[in-house]
Design an enzyme around this catalytic site. Structure first.
Site, PDB file in Angstrom:
ATOM      1  N   ASP A 177    -111.619 -43.947  -8.619  1.00  0.00           N
ATOM      2  CA  ASP A 177    -111.006 -42.822  -9.326  1.00  0.00           C
ATOM      3  C   ASP A 177    -109.911 -42.238  -8.440  1.00  0.00           C
ATOM      4  O   ASP A 177    -110.036 -42.231  -7.212  1.00  0.00           O
ATOM      5  CB  ASP A 177    -112.038 -41.723  -9.586  1.00  0.00           C
ATOM      6  CG  ASP A 177    -113.001 -42.048 -10.712  1.00  0.00           C
ATOM      7  OD1 ASP A 177    -113.061 -43.221 -11.128  1.00  0.00           O
ATOM      8  OD2 ASP A 177    -113.707 -41.126 -11.167  1.00  0.00           O
ATOM      9  N   SER A 186    -109.791 -40.128   0.589  1.00  0.00           N
ATOM     10  CA  SER A 186    -108.763 -40.921   1.244  1.00  0.00           C
ATOM     11  C   SER A 186    -108.050 -41.831   0.260  1.00  0.00           C
ATOM     12  O   SER A 186    -107.725 -41.415  -0.844  1.00  0.00           O
ATOM     13  CB  SER A 186    -109.354 -41.722   2.401  1.00  0.00           C
ATOM     14  OG  SER A 186    -108.324 -42.137   3.259  1.00  0.00           O
ATOM     15  N   HIS A 245    -115.493 -49.485  -5.948  1.00  0.00           N
ATOM     16  CA  HIS A 245    -116.113 -50.598  -6.671  1.00  0.00           C
ATOM     17  C   HIS A 245    -115.256 -51.864  -6.599  1.00  0.00           C
ATOM     18  O   HIS A 245    -114.132 -51.840  -6.097  1.00  0.00           O
ATOM     19  CB  HIS A 245    -116.355 -50.185  -8.121  1.00  0.00           C
ATOM     20  CG  HIS A 245    -117.365 -49.082  -8.258  1.00  0.00           C
ATOM     21  ND1 HIS A 245    -118.620 -49.280  -8.768  1.00  0.00           N
ATOM     22  CD2 HIS A 245    -117.306 -47.756  -7.925  1.00  0.00           C
ATOM     23  CE1 HIS A 245    -119.296 -48.139  -8.752  1.00  0.00           C
ATOM     24  NE2 HIS A 245    -118.510 -47.201  -8.253  1.00  0.00           N
TER      25      HIS A 245
END
Length: 294
Positions: free
Chosen positions: A100, A261, A157
């Site tokens: 995200d 980050s 992911h």
């Protein structure tokens, strides 16, 4: 690839940039890491509530929706989501976004150079810790960079099914990686501490890089656990084959940041085509399409 004329920073913005060079990055990061691990009961819950309100964190998609259910700030920050919170695109020719956040940059790797931001490029060899052979694999390839803000989900992911070939820990600076500083600090992403993961996939060799930053207390992977701390002064490399081989599935969690980050993906030439909906500053979510097989 996006590039535009760079605006000159104001006086106060120049001070903000200068502060990044003089502040004690490591000590601030260590202090933040220590604080984030503390279990102070109602005090911790109050801090989490303030943070969630300030950054408008969507708690309804988390497995645990109540602030009181988190024993520490770290536990809250890497909170898992409900099983149906992110839909992984099932098209077998599609690679999915790993995190995200917002697209910081994307596009074509010009020989061995990537665009960092308006007016700044950086070397692929530098990004890959001087590994010239690995860098050659990505000449004229494609890349995408995702910035994770404090409000975002901070687990990372897999874009596709993959076999881990090697992992490289690269010590470095701990500059903040927010969009403003990314525009004004040269080579920022190739200077900061990072974990480089090299995968073999049906889409060719793929690299997924977790880039550290100020108060990013640690980065971890599902196969090795916490990579830092402790922080090393030297580059470290692990190879995986045979009994130590690591197989990961599309959409599976591969790592996490404890505080926010950046994630960078690299793809070889003529292997993938980046999705046409990508654009700088556009918000993205895990499971949405990043690229398609050529």
């Amino acid at each position: 690839m996006y590039n535009a004329e760079k605006k000159q920073p104001t006086y106060w913005q120049r001070l903000k940039i200068a502060f990044q060079y003089v502040m004690p990055q490591l000590y601030l990061t260590l202090a933040a890491g220590w604080l984030a691990k503390q279990k102070w009961g109602s005090v911790t819950h109050f801090i989490i509530k303030l943070f969630a309100k300030k950054y408008r964190v969507n708690m309804q998609e988390a497995e645990k929706t109540e602030f009181k259910d988190y024993a520490s700030f770290n536990e809250f920050f890497i909170r898992p989501l409900k099983a149906d919170a992110r839909k992984i695109d099932e098209n077998p020719t599609a690679l999915c976004l790993p995190a995200d956040g917002r697209i910081s940059q994307y596009g074509h790797i010009e020989q061995q150079t990537l665009l960092q931001a308006k007016g700044h490029s950086f070397s692929l060899v530098d990004l890959l810790a001087g590994d010239t052979e690995l860098a050659k694999e990505f000449e004229h390839g494609e890349f995408a960079t995702i910035y994770l803000s404090p409000r975002d989900y901070h687990r990372v992911h897999m874009p596709c099914d993959a076999t881990l070939r090697k992992m490289i820990y690269v010590p470095g600076d701990l500059f903040s990686v927010n969009p403003f500083l990314n525009e004004h600090i040269p080579n920022l992403l190739a200077r900061n501490e990072r974990v480089i993961c090299v995968f073999d996939t049906e889409f060719g060799t793929m690299v997924q890089i977790l880039v550290g930053a100020t108060i990013t207390a640690s980065m971890s992977t599902v196969w090795a656990g916490i990579i830092n701390p402790p922080r090393s002064a030297e580059v470290k490399e692990w190879t995986y084959s045979g009994e130590s081989a690591v197989q990961l599935r599309k959409g599976q969690e591969m790592g996490a940041f404890q505080l926010g980050s950046t994630v960078i993906n690299l793809f070889q030439a003529d292997k993938v085509e980046l999705a046409n909906h990508l654009d700088v500053g556009v918000p993205v979510r895990v499971g949405e399409v990043l690229a398609y097989k050529k």
